[in-house]
Write a protein that holds these residues in place. Structure first.
Motif, mmCIF file in Angstrom:
data_model
loop_
_atom_site.group_PDB
_atom_site.id
_atom_site.type_symbol
_atom_site.label_atom_id
_atom_site.label_comp_id
_atom_site.label_asym_id
_atom_site.label_seq_id
_atom_site.Cartn_x
_atom_site.Cartn_y
_atom_site.Cartn_z
ATOM 1 N N TYR A 116 0.828 -1.209 0.000
ATOM 2 C CA TYR A 116 0.000 0.000 0.000
ATOM 3 C C TYR A 116 0.867 1.265 0.000
ATOM 4 N N LYS A 157 1.646 2.620 -3.371
ATOM 5 C CA LYS A 157 0.586 3.193 -4.205
ATOM 6 C C LYS A 157 0.755 4.709 -4.272
ATOM 7 N N GLU A 180 -13.169 -4.810 -0.618
ATOM 8 C CA GLU A 180 -12.928 -5.624 -1.809
ATOM 9 C C GLU A 180 -14.197 -6.366 -2.153
HETATM 10 C C1 BG6 Z 1 -2.939 -8.254 0.114
HETATM 11 C C2 BG6 Z 1 -3.875 -9.174 0.832
HETATM 12 O O1 BG6 Z 1 -1.890 -7.862 0.950
HETATM 13 O O2 BG6 Z 1 -3.658 -7.108 -0.307
HETATM 14 C C3 BG6 Z 1 -5.050 -9.558 -0.047
HETATM 15 O O3 BG6 Z 1 -3.185 -10.348 1.227
HETATM 16 C C4 BG6 Z 1 -5.719 -8.321 -0.579
HETATM 17 O O4 BG6 Z 1 -5.985 -10.373 0.647
HETATM 18 C C5 BG6 Z 1 -4.705 -7.384 -1.205
HETATM 19 O O5 BG6 Z 1 -6.671 -8.734 -1.558
HETATM 20 C C6 BG6 Z 1 -5.348 -6.087 -1.611
HETATM 21 O O6 BG6 Z 1 -4.448 -5.337 -2.358
HETATM 22 P P1 BG6 Z 1 -4.931 -4.298 -3.449
HETATM 23 O O7 BG6 Z 1 -3.673 -3.644 -3.907
HETATM 24 O O8 BG6 Z 1 -5.637 -5.070 -4.510
HETATM 25 O O9 BG6 Z 1 -5.870 -3.375 -2.743
#
Ligand code: BG6
Length: 487
Positions: free
Chosen positions: A181, A184, A218
């Motif tokens: 994260y 990003k 999500e």
């Molecule tokens: C990961 C988790 O670290 O991050 C996943 O293990 C999750 O479960 C993912 O789906 C989400 O990442 P992003 O970048 O798609 O928001």
């Protein structure tokens, strides 16, 4: 920082992360001329590939992807090599050392080595020790860096233990703990937005901000990762790391300079100020949920317990909602409502800053509030809502908004999180990697939740495709507020 010639060693090279994220990210960096002039990528794992078959597999995986050009791909693939060893067997590391020496000589990449641990977490403590037995932690002939994938530990004790074991052989400055994260663009922008705008900076505190929402939602379920996820759950998988990092970026004090340690000092400081959760908080301010089967837009989605790899009596949470506070001068008394979940109606990560209303409600108590919606993903951008006179007779206020979308920038190609982080590690810039003290502070903060998870009344159900358990709505309703339901 300069980009020096380097060997990138990926442990866990036959795995999913390597194929889906790491190699595509390296390809894109290569295609954009961002990698050093001389570099090699050495895949390491137990599977019995040769250099050729490893190259073939990745060539096939990449050739049909968007933004991949076949000529560039063929040039990139020539930088890939493979070594089949069992990374849990120290006696095989001599082969790795010899291979790296050969590659370094043959390609002029020398002894700058970046080791990426994309293996199961049980190997995170072993690999650094075995590398050190071969002198592959020593920097006399070139730098040595270690990237460690998440999860860094399973709770406070195991994270501390892992830290101690790695620190026996590698210095903190050689360590790059991934929290993707932080890679990003929009998460980094929180700092630029806050600290470069005189228009917002003075307002960013308890005097003007009423409350803050952070959502990491999500739509996807556990996607074949049930075996891993069932032992982890949303608190460990998303909350302890990604969501708390986003919260830190939204709330930290300004760093004295844009330098790794200056920024990471402030991140750690704010994390150490998260108000510890009391028993009362766990009962009143925490909601854990698990999704159940439901029909969403005409499709029947299975419940969490029906997912492959998940026990049919599982009590693992796929949703966390928490009202929390930060015990410091800036944020005293401001509630932060933070939530994340799988199988919510949509994929969305955003920070919503709700400003206090003006002191006297001359336009009625329902007059619009001011809010800033900082959209981390998708549709990256910022929206500011404010009140305006409703045209016509009288003096009624109505809510309107102004929006910025990253897409509208001319230079709109954002580096993906893994591209940015790999590039930074190659350059030796640790700003966007989690430091030891920050990781510890986050584990310590969630530790009471990890214990509370075991409580028989801790878990609520929610239908797949909804915004979590009803109890999560009550978290805000009790304060006369409501979650924003983004679309
Ligand atoms: C990961 C988790 O670290 O991050 C996943 O293990 C999750 O479960 C993912 O789906 C989400 O990442 P992003 O970048 O798609 O928001």
């Amino acid at each position: 920082a300069t980009t020096e010639n380097t060997n990138i060693v990926i442990f866990g090279a036959s795995g999913d992360l390597t194929q889906r994220k790491l190699i595509p990210a390296l390809y894109q960096l290569f295609a954009s001329n961002l990698l050093p002039e001389k570099f090699t990528v050495l895949g390491v794992s137990r599977s019995g590939y040769s250099d050729e078959s490893f190259r073939d597999k990745l060539h096939k995986a990449l050739e049909d992807s968007e933004n991949v050009d076949s000529v560039t791909l063929s040039r990139f693939i020539e930088h890939l090599y493979y070594l089949s060893i069992d990374p849990s067997d120290s006696s095989q590391y001599g082969k790795l050392k010899a291979r790296l020496d050969d590659l370094g000589q043959a390609h002029g990449t020398g002894a700058n080595n970046l080791f990426y641990l994309a293996t199961p977490p049980s190997l995170y403590g072993l690999i650094p020790q075995y590398l050190a037995e071969q002198g592959l932690n020593k920097e006399s002939d070139g730098w040595k860096r270690l990237i460690v994938e998440k999860p860094f530990g399973y709770n406070t004790a195991s994270a501390n233990e892992l830290d101690d074991v790695i620190h026996e052989k590698f210095k903190e400055s050689q360590l790059y703990r991934i929290d993707h994260y932080l890679g990003k663009e929009t998460v980094q922008n929180l700092l630029v937005f806050r600290f470069s705008n005189g228009m917002f900076e003075p307002l960013w505190n308890r005097n003007f901000i009423d409350y803050v929402e952070i959502t990491g939602g999500e739509f996807l379920g556990v996607e074949g990762r049930g075996g891993y996820y069932d032992g982890s759950g949303a608190v460990r998988d998303m909350f302890q790391n990604h969501l708390l990092q986003v919260l830190a970026m939204a709330t930290m004090e300004p760093p004295s300079a844009i330098r790794a340690d200056a920024i990471r000092d402030e991140v750690a400081k704010v994390m150490q100020s998260f108000q510890p959760l009391s028993d009362d908080d766990l009962k009143k301010n925490l909601v854990l949920g698990q999704y159940t089967a439901s029909e969403v837009r005409g499709e029947m989605l299975p419940g969490y317990r029906e997912e492959p790899g998940v026990s049919d009596e599982s009590r693992t949470e796929t949703y966390v909602g928490l009202k929390m506070f930060i015990d410091n001068w800036r944020w005293n008394g401001v509630p932060f409502y933070v939530r994340t979940g799988k199988r919510l109606p949509t994929r969305v990560t955003e920070v919503v800053i709700h400003f206090k209303k003006t002191p006297h409600p001359v336009f009625g108590k329902d007059a619009p509030e001011n809010k800033l919606i900082i959209r981390i993903q998708p549709d990256e951008g910022i929206q500011m809502s404010f009140g305006l006179k409703k045209p016509g007779a009288g003096f009624e206020a109505q809510e309107v908004s102004m929006q910025f979308h990253y897409q509208s920038l001319e230079e709109a190609t954002l580096l993906t999180a893994y591209e940015r982080l790999l590039l930074d590690a190659v350059k030796g810039d640790a700003t966007l990697f989690a430091r030891s003290d920050a990781v510890k502070a986050c584990w310590e903060f969630v530790e009471p939740i990890l214990e509370y998870k075991e409580h028989p009344d801790a878990l609520f159900g929610y239908a797949a495709g909804t915004w979590g358990p009803k109890e999560a709505d009550d978290l805000l309703k009790n304060d006369d507020r409501a979650w924003r339901f983004p679309c």
